[in-house]
Design a protein around this motif. Structure first.
Motif, PDB file in Angstrom:
ATOM      1  N   GLU A   1      32.501  27.925   9.722  1.00 57.68           N
ATOM      2  CA  GLU A   1      31.099  28.014   9.333  1.00 57.68           C
ATOM      3  C   GLU A   1      30.908  27.262   8.024  1.00 57.68           C
ATOM      4  O   GLU A   1      31.820  27.198   7.208  1.00 57.68           O
ATOM      5  CB  GLU A   1      30.669  29.467   9.128  1.00 57.68           C
ATOM      6  CG  GLU A   1      30.810  30.323  10.361  1.00 57.68           C
ATOM      7  CD  GLU A   1      30.512  31.791  10.067  1.00 57.68           C
ATOM      8  OE1 GLU A   1      30.186  32.492  11.018  1.00 57.68           O
ATOM      9  OE2 GLU A   1      30.595  32.209   8.897  1.00 57.68           O
ATOM     10  N   ALA A   2      29.710  26.706   7.846  1.00 58.28           N
ATOM     11  CA  ALA A   2      29.392  26.020   6.599  1.00 58.28           C
ATOM     12  C   ALA A   2      27.934  26.295   6.257  1.00 58.28           C
ATOM     13  O   ALA A   2      27.112  26.540   7.138  1.00 58.28           O
ATOM     14  CB  ALA A   2      29.632  24.523   6.724  1.00 58.28           C
ATOM     15  N   THR A   3      27.651  26.250   4.966  1.00 58.76           N
ATOM     16  CA  THR A   3      26.294  26.431   4.476  1.00 58.76           C
ATOM     17  C   THR A   3      25.977  25.297   3.519  1.00 58.76           C
ATOM     18  O   THR A   3      26.799  24.947   2.670  1.00 58.76           O
ATOM     19  CB  THR A   3      26.149  27.777   3.727  1.00 58.76           C
ATOM     20  OG1 THR A   3      26.570  28.826   4.585  1.00 58.76           O
ATOM     21  CG2 THR A   3      24.719  28.017   3.295  1.00 58.76           C
ATOM     22  N   ILE A   4      24.780  24.734   3.660  1.00 56.84           N
ATOM     23  CA  ILE A   4      24.301  23.718   2.733  1.00 56.84           C
ATOM     24  C   ILE A   4      23.032  24.254   2.091  1.00 56.84           C
ATOM     25  O   ILE A   4      22.045  24.504   2.784  1.00 56.84           O
ATOM     26  CB  ILE A   4      24.007  22.381   3.437  1.00 56.84           C
ATOM     27  CG1 ILE A   4      25.247  21.846   4.133  1.00 56.84           C
ATOM     28  CG2 ILE A   4      23.468  21.369   2.427  1.00 56.84           C
ATOM     29  CD1 ILE A   4      24.994  20.599   4.958  1.00 56.84           C
ATOM     30  N   LEU A   5      23.072  24.450   0.786  1.00 58.63           N
ATOM     31  CA  LEU A   5      21.890  24.851   0.031  1.00 58.63           C
ATOM     32  C   LEU A   5      21.287  23.601  -0.581  1.00 58.63           C
ATOM     33  O   LEU A   5      21.994  22.831  -1.238  1.00 58.63           O
ATOM     34  CB  LEU A   5      22.252  25.838  -1.076  1.00 58.63           C
ATOM     35  CG  LEU A   5      22.948  27.123  -0.635  1.00 58.63           C
ATOM     36  CD1 LEU A   5      23.382  27.935  -1.850  1.00 58.63           C
ATOM     37  CD2 LEU A   5      22.057  27.944   0.258  1.00 58.63           C
ATOM     38  N   ILE A   6      19.994  23.393  -0.375  1.00 57.69           N
ATOM     39  CA  ILE A   6      19.309  22.219  -0.907  1.00 57.69           C
ATOM     40  C   ILE A   6      18.245  22.725  -1.878  1.00 57.69           C
ATOM     41  O   ILE A   6      17.355  23.487  -1.490  1.00 57.69           O
ATOM     42  CB  ILE A   6      18.676  21.380   0.218  1.00 57.69           C
ATOM     43  CG1 ILE A   6      19.758  20.996   1.237  1.00 57.69           C
ATOM     44  CG2 ILE A   6      17.997  20.139  -0.351  1.00 57.69           C
ATOM     45  CD1 ILE A   6      19.231  20.384   2.505  1.00 57.69           C
ATOM     46  N   LYS A   7      18.362  22.303  -3.136  1.00 53.56           N
ATOM     47  CA  LYS A   7      17.501  22.851  -4.186  1.00 53.56           C
ATOM     48  C   LYS A   7      16.899  21.729  -5.025  1.00 53.56           C
ATOM     49  O   LYS A   7      17.573  20.740  -5.316  1.00 53.56           O
ATOM     50  CB  LYS A   7      18.353  23.762  -5.068  1.00 53.56           C
ATOM     51  CG  LYS A   7      17.643  24.449  -6.177  1.00 53.56           C
ATOM     52  CD  LYS A   7      18.634  25.344  -6.918  1.00 53.56           C
ATOM     53  CE  LYS A   7      17.985  26.084  -8.042  1.00 53.56           C
ATOM     54  NZ  LYS A   7      18.944  26.940  -8.750  1.00 53.56           N
ATOM     55  N   ASN A   8      15.638  21.881  -5.400  1.00 51.53           N
ATOM     56  CA  ASN A   8      14.976  20.941  -6.298  1.00 51.53           C
ATOM     57  C   ASN A   8      15.313  21.363  -7.721  1.00 51.53           C
ATOM     58  O   ASN A   8      14.957  22.468  -8.149  1.00 51.53           O
ATOM     59  CB  ASN A   8      13.464  20.964  -6.065  1.00 51.53           C
ATOM     60  CG  ASN A   8      12.732  19.944  -6.914  1.00 51.53           C
ATOM     61  OD1 ASN A   8      13.063  19.732  -8.071  1.00 51.53           O
ATOM     62  ND2 ASN A   8      11.739  19.318  -6.327  1.00 51.53           N
ATOM     63  N   THR A   9      16.002  20.517  -8.470  1.00 52.50           N
ATOM     64  CA  THR A   9      16.438  20.882  -9.811  1.00 52.50           C
ATOM     65  C   THR A   9      15.295  20.836 -10.829  1.00 52.50           C
ATOM     66  O   THR A   9      15.380  21.462 -11.873  1.00 52.50           O
ATOM     67  CB  THR A   9      17.581  19.970 -10.295  1.00 52.50           C
ATOM     68  OG1 THR A   9      17.139  18.605 -10.267  1.00 52.50           O
ATOM     69  CG2 THR A   9      18.813  20.138  -9.433  1.00 52.50           C
ATOM     70  N   THR A  10      14.220  20.124 -10.520  1.00 55.00           N
ATOM     71  CA  THR A  10      13.083  20.062 -11.430  1.00 55.00           C
ATOM     72  C   THR A  10      12.285  21.359 -11.395  1.00 55.00           C
ATOM     73  O   THR A  10      11.932  21.918 -12.428  1.00 55.00           O
ATOM     74  CB  THR A  10      12.159  18.875 -11.068  1.00 55.00           C
ATOM     75  OG1 THR A  10      12.933  17.676 -11.102  1.00 55.00           O
ATOM     76  CG2 THR A  10      11.006  18.761 -12.036  1.00 55.00           C
TER      77      THR A  10
END
Length: 124
Positions: free
Chosen positions: A72-81
């Protein structure tokens, strides 16, 4: 390098998104002869963490945090601004005969599957 499979998965997801976006842009441009063309600039890219089970990248204002245990894998995508979560992508890899079925599900619930000769989310 261990992050090449992750980059391949991310590029595949981006190509799907760009294909859908291009099709939508083409249909709206045909209806609106005054539509403007948007040119994307090159984004600065940094690799912050690179271990067998975790990679963290920054692409411009977007942080991508990838974690895997091989199945299993998880990718968290976040806006740093804005410090807001953009998306969370879950992936599973299931061995079927001599290949693997990679299933990808995003936070909206959309599912995508592809059969590959290797386990793309394996830590090594």
């Amino acid at each position: 390098m261990r992050w090449k499979p992750l980059l391949a998965v991310l590029l595949g997801l981006l190509m799907v998104g760009l294909t859908v976006g291009s099709a939508a842009a083409m249909s709206s441009s045909a209806q609106d002869p005054h539509a403007k063309v948007v040119v994307m600039k090159e984004l600065p890219t940094r690799l912050l963490v690179n271990t067998p089970t975790r990679q963290v990248f920054i692409f411009g204002d977007i942080l991508i945090d990838y974690k895997t245990n091989g199945n299993e894998a998880t990718i968290l995508i976040k806006n740093t601004t804005t410090d807001k979560m953009v998306d969370v992508v879950y992936m599973t890899s299931t061995k079927i005969d001599n290949s693997y079925l990679l299933t990808v599900r995003d936070s909206s619930g959309a599912n995508y599957s592809i059969r590959t000769p290797i386990n793309i989310i394996a830590p090594d």
